[in-house]
Design an enzyme around this catalytic site. Sequence first.
Site, PDB file in Angstrom:
ATOM      1  N   LYS B  71      26.394   3.274 -40.278  1.00 55.43           N
ATOM      2  CA  LYS B  71      25.927   3.270 -38.893  1.00 55.43           C
ATOM      3  C   LYS B  71      25.142   4.537 -38.570  1.00 55.43           C
ATOM      4  CE  LYS B  71      29.112   3.644 -36.025  1.00 55.43           C
ATOM      5  NZ  LYS B  71      30.486   3.369 -35.612  1.00 55.43           N
ATOM      6  N   THR B  73      23.613   6.598 -40.739  1.00 53.59           N
ATOM      7  CA  THR B  73      22.331   6.626 -41.462  1.00 53.59           C
ATOM      8  C   THR B  73      21.334   5.685 -40.799  1.00 53.59           C
ATOM      9  OG1 THR B  73      23.031   4.918 -43.017  1.00 53.59           O
ATOM     10  CG2 THR B  73      23.361   7.197 -43.695  1.00 53.59           C
ATOM     11  N   ARG B  94      27.178  12.137 -32.287  1.00 52.77           N
ATOM     12  CA  ARG B  94      28.365  12.950 -32.052  1.00 52.77           C
ATOM     13  C   ARG B  94      28.415  14.130 -33.024  1.00 52.77           C
ATOM     14  NH1 ARG B  94      32.528   8.408 -33.101  1.00 52.77           N
ATOM     15  NH2 ARG B  94      30.728   7.715 -34.303  1.00 52.77           N
ATOM     16  N   LYS B 105      37.258  13.048 -45.892  1.00 53.85           N
ATOM     17  CA  LYS B 105      36.255  12.324 -45.159  1.00 53.85           C
ATOM     18  C   LYS B 105      34.830  12.667 -45.584  1.00 53.85           C
ATOM     19  CE  LYS B 105      34.720  12.040 -40.395  1.00 53.85           C
ATOM     20  NZ  LYS B 105      33.683  13.042 -40.624  1.00 53.85           N
ATOM     21  N   ALA B 273      37.318   7.671 -30.968  1.00 50.33           N
ATOM     22  CA  ALA B 273      36.865   6.348 -30.556  1.00 50.33           C
ATOM     23  C   ALA B 273      38.035   5.400 -30.294  1.00 50.33           C
ATOM     24  CB  ALA B 273      35.930   5.760 -31.604  1.00 50.33           C
ATOM     25  N   PHE B 301      33.216   3.424 -34.433  1.00 50.72           N
ATOM     26  CA  PHE B 301      33.842   2.207 -34.986  1.00 50.72           C
ATOM     27  C   PHE B 301      32.917   0.986 -34.866  1.00 50.72           C
ATOM     28  CE2 PHE B 301      38.229   4.174 -33.820  1.00 50.72           C
ATOM     29  CZ  PHE B 301      38.195   4.951 -34.958  1.00 50.72           C
ATOM     30  N   PHE B 381      22.241  -2.014 -49.902  1.00 50.11           N
ATOM     31  CA  PHE B 381      22.958  -1.266 -50.934  1.00 50.11           C
ATOM     32  C   PHE B 381      22.440  -1.699 -52.301  1.00 50.11           C
ATOM     33  CE2 PHE B 381      26.739   1.219 -49.474  1.00 50.11           C
ATOM     34  CZ  PHE B 381      26.482   1.156 -48.123  1.00 50.11           C
ATOM     35  N   TRP B 410      18.349   4.746 -46.338  1.00 46.51           N
ATOM     36  CA  TRP B 410      19.137   5.649 -47.177  1.00 46.51           C
ATOM     37  C   TRP B 410      18.320   6.098 -48.389  1.00 46.51           C
ATOM     38  CZ3 TRP B 410      21.233   5.893 -52.125  1.00 46.51           C
ATOM     39  CH2 TRP B 410      22.228   6.871 -52.312  1.00 46.51           C
TER      40      TRP B 410
END
Lengths: 558, 558
Positions: B71, B73, B94, B105, B273, B301, B381, B410
Amino acid sequence: MPTDIEIARAATLQPITAVAERLGIPDDALHPYGRHIAKIDHAHIRGLESKPEGKLILVTAISPTPAGEGKTTTTVGLGDALNRIGRKTVICLREPSLGPCFGMKGGAAGGGKAQVVPMEAINLHFTGDFHAITSAHSLAAALIDNHIYWGNKLGIDLRRVAFRRVLDMNDRALRNITQSLGGVANGYPREDGFDITVASEVMAVFCLARDLADLEARLGRIVVAEDRDRKAVTLADLKATGAMTVLLKDALQPNLVQTLEGSPALIHGGPFANIAHGCNSVIATRAGLKLGDYVVTEAGFGADLGAEKFFDIKCRQAGLSPSAVVIVATVRALKMHGGVAKSDLGTENVEALERGFANLARHVENVRRFGAPVVVAVNHFHADTEAEHAALKALCRDRLDVEAITCRHWAEGGAGAEALAHAVSSLADGGAAAAPRFAYPDAMPLEDKIRTIAKTLYGAADIQVESKAAAKLAAFEQDGHGNLPVCMAKTQYSFSTDPTLMGAPSGHVVAVRDVRLSAGAGFVVAICGEIMTMPGLPKVPAAEGIRLDAEGRIEGLF
Amino acid sequence: MPTDIEIARAATLQPITAVAERLGIPDDALHPYGRHIAKIDHAHIRGLESKPEGKLILVTAISPTPAGEGKTTTTVGLGDALNRIGRKTVICLREPSLGPCFGMKGGAAGGGKAQVVPMEAINLHFTGDFHAITSAHSLAAALIDNHIYWGNKLGIDLRRVAFRRVLDMNDRALRNITQSLGGVANGYPREDGFDITVASEVMAVFCLARDLADLEARLGRIVVAEDRDRKAVTLADLKATGAMTVLLKDALQPNLVQTLEGSPALIHGGPFANIAHGCNSVIATRAGLKLGDYVVTEAGFGADLGAEKFFDIKCRQAGLSPSAVVIVATVRALKMHGGVAKSDLGTENVEALERGFANLARHVENVRRFGAPVVVAVNHFHADTEAEHAALKALCRDRLDVEAITCRHWAEGGAGAEALAHAVSSLADGGAAAAPRFAYPDAMPLEDKIRTIAKTLYGAADIQVESKAAAKLAAFEQDGHGNLPVCMAKTQYSFSTDPTLMGAPSGHVVAVRDVRLSAGAGFVVAICGEIMTMPGLPKVPAAEGIRLDAEGRIEGLF
């Protein structure tokens, strides 16, 4: 006279790039934080290594009293004055702690016409150095309990975790806690507590490290716990030091600001002056010596704690040799040492001054033992009389053969400290500074080091080490830490461990209640009396009066 | 393909002043933090008020899976692509939380060729905003216990203090503590605990405030405890808000950085979130709309949580009207929603994709209820097949009448998202955005608001509110908070409250375990299932591999 904040607001600040330029620091070596604050890049600091060093001037003080001495204002005023008389001078100070601003302390950026600016920024988040130290410390604390949670391969004894948590806030409720409550998912319950960030050993390490590599090595030596066999567990064992160093990388670059008169000031690091050594960072001091012909710096509390640790810990570890020491005294404070109540300080009292002079006299004698030439700065206060100043000067001359100079930097800025600047520079310019004569050699046993300080500098008859503390000292020596200097943690208000014993008490016994190893910082702390490492807030905290005014300016902070 | 960090390091960044200049922001409206980060001054933001507003584009996603959706990217790539096709676009994101970087993470600044830079700084201390929030929160927490300590005039019930403490670190040991232990001087013992800083209501307030005055007013409404008569005690009652606002003053100025392609990005604020609304600050979004013709922003999310709260909380409170919504999906993630194990995602499986499509379909239908036009971004992907992409596009067209566009940002940067940019701009340029149709009106009773969301958006048969929670909802309404929107705190992995129910479950019952009042932020949190507000570290924390390399660069962070 306008208030500190009014003076600071009325000042026209130079762009920090202009301040840097006068020190030969190019723009691309600066990391700006707004227009008036910048960090000096690590690479530029490294590049200074081959430059000759300026002269180091330490500002210290008599034993503090509620009357106030003005050590920071004198440091700032002297720096301004040296620049005024044509000596290229850098001022090195500690960064203020955030938490106490909301209690009753007010700011810590000087006062009157002897201030460093921008004072609001310096007193609040500044460049985030203390937040970075809080983060690095918190990461280490989390890694300890995480290690225990996931199997405790190192066999950490839950009852013997020495590394507490920190937060930069005055919060008595966090002094003692039990944690990891609430069941299996939250770990193994144990006792713990929070200190204020300035009390973190990470802070002391930060301030004694020569560079990033030394920082990481020191962090790795911090002993955080013992295992079931009483073997030390370090942050290196926990693989915490790489990430901590990453968190501290930017912070370790010294912060450049200016005084109201445009003198450059490096404000960097701020360890406690009781359980730590109470001086700004070695990196800033050394950078200052490369950048200026003079560095004026200060040490925490009175000379018995501040100057002693400055010599025996900071100078010893960093290889520094001060060229002169200024001891700040005030007529008011000496009268208090002579027995006058705070409410009576407005009345002339030469007799009390003479009694209180004993405090100054011992500090002068003590500092001379370290081999540095001394001058006394008498910080002028409004209600002081001519007779009092004349008496104090005569006492200094006749009994100590030391010059005492009245300073009016608070009211007049650097112009009010020019006489002091001339005296300091003539002391300092006498030749290359001699290496300090430390109070004790590295090889002396730890208990003897404590005894030597107490007897030689505090006027004590002896020390009395509690048996548990003695056993710990023996263990430290067994573990190879016997060569470390000691860091005395006692009240700043007296040469004794009784804060009410003012003047120059003699023949007392210094009780050593506990000792702690700060292997990362590189000293053994001797705790004499109750030492508070997490302050509380007063009944009416300053926070209640702090706010933005209609123009968005900060009100009530100072 | 080089790694994220290699790509970021190889990038040549523009001076942030140049990025600002293209937005019409003059140098003197910037507070630089180094050369590539700046805060935009409050005064400049205020001065934009009269300017026309650009179009607001929300990027949201299907229900997240371990396969990854991309999301952030996509948000960055779309912003770059819009700039490439000549639309002046500002990206709003954010700020990442510090603590999770040391767990598992990794960073949160995009990836591949769709990144915001400088990524190390953004992921670590950045401009200190989260530290300022931690400080402000910690001050409030200290003032609560200090008030109790000094006589407790407000009659705070020690058992009913709702305001926990925070720290920006993953530290499970602090989830539940007892504090104020150790005797009279340390206060009145009580249970307490720490959340991670992003879970602080101060963070949510920070992100919903329109300006400093609104910030202070909202802080004042935060309910921290109840007294013995169950009356709410607020931060205004504790006189905490002035000092907290002072601590947050600089932080509230939005942070300007750039993407790898030089697009301007405002990265500001970062509330949870689940127990909060999960969007960047209103101040940044509104500033972006004044500065650019388009703002591309994201919500936390999947769309059931993120987009719903974006509309029902953020847009409602701030008066925003999105012109288009992008829902990010991946072939891999939809196959997981269709029942494929993570290890089998490399194999073409159109059938599973079609099953998992139900998840995307419900999100599209849900978002359309809010009245905004939708486009699906299929984030490409490596192992995806042509057949899969073709099938997904056909499903979108035939079953939902929505365009699905394959994106390769990406791997290719903005060039890889140009088709998406054209689709988004043609949706957005259709005319002035209509005001959103919220899921429920302000006047609806709180329990009905929760039921409406659960039935309409989650496909639930009903909700089941525990009696204690129902009583609290009644009390909130009694106290005048009935008009607030609700903030759903449930698992992000499913439309239900069972994280293992992927796809588009129906007929389930949403159990509301607890509710909380966030009166400062302006919502009532409905807690459905276990919500973790203080994460732990894994067995081998990322921290162990983070270090400076020989050139002083950060290793192991991403």
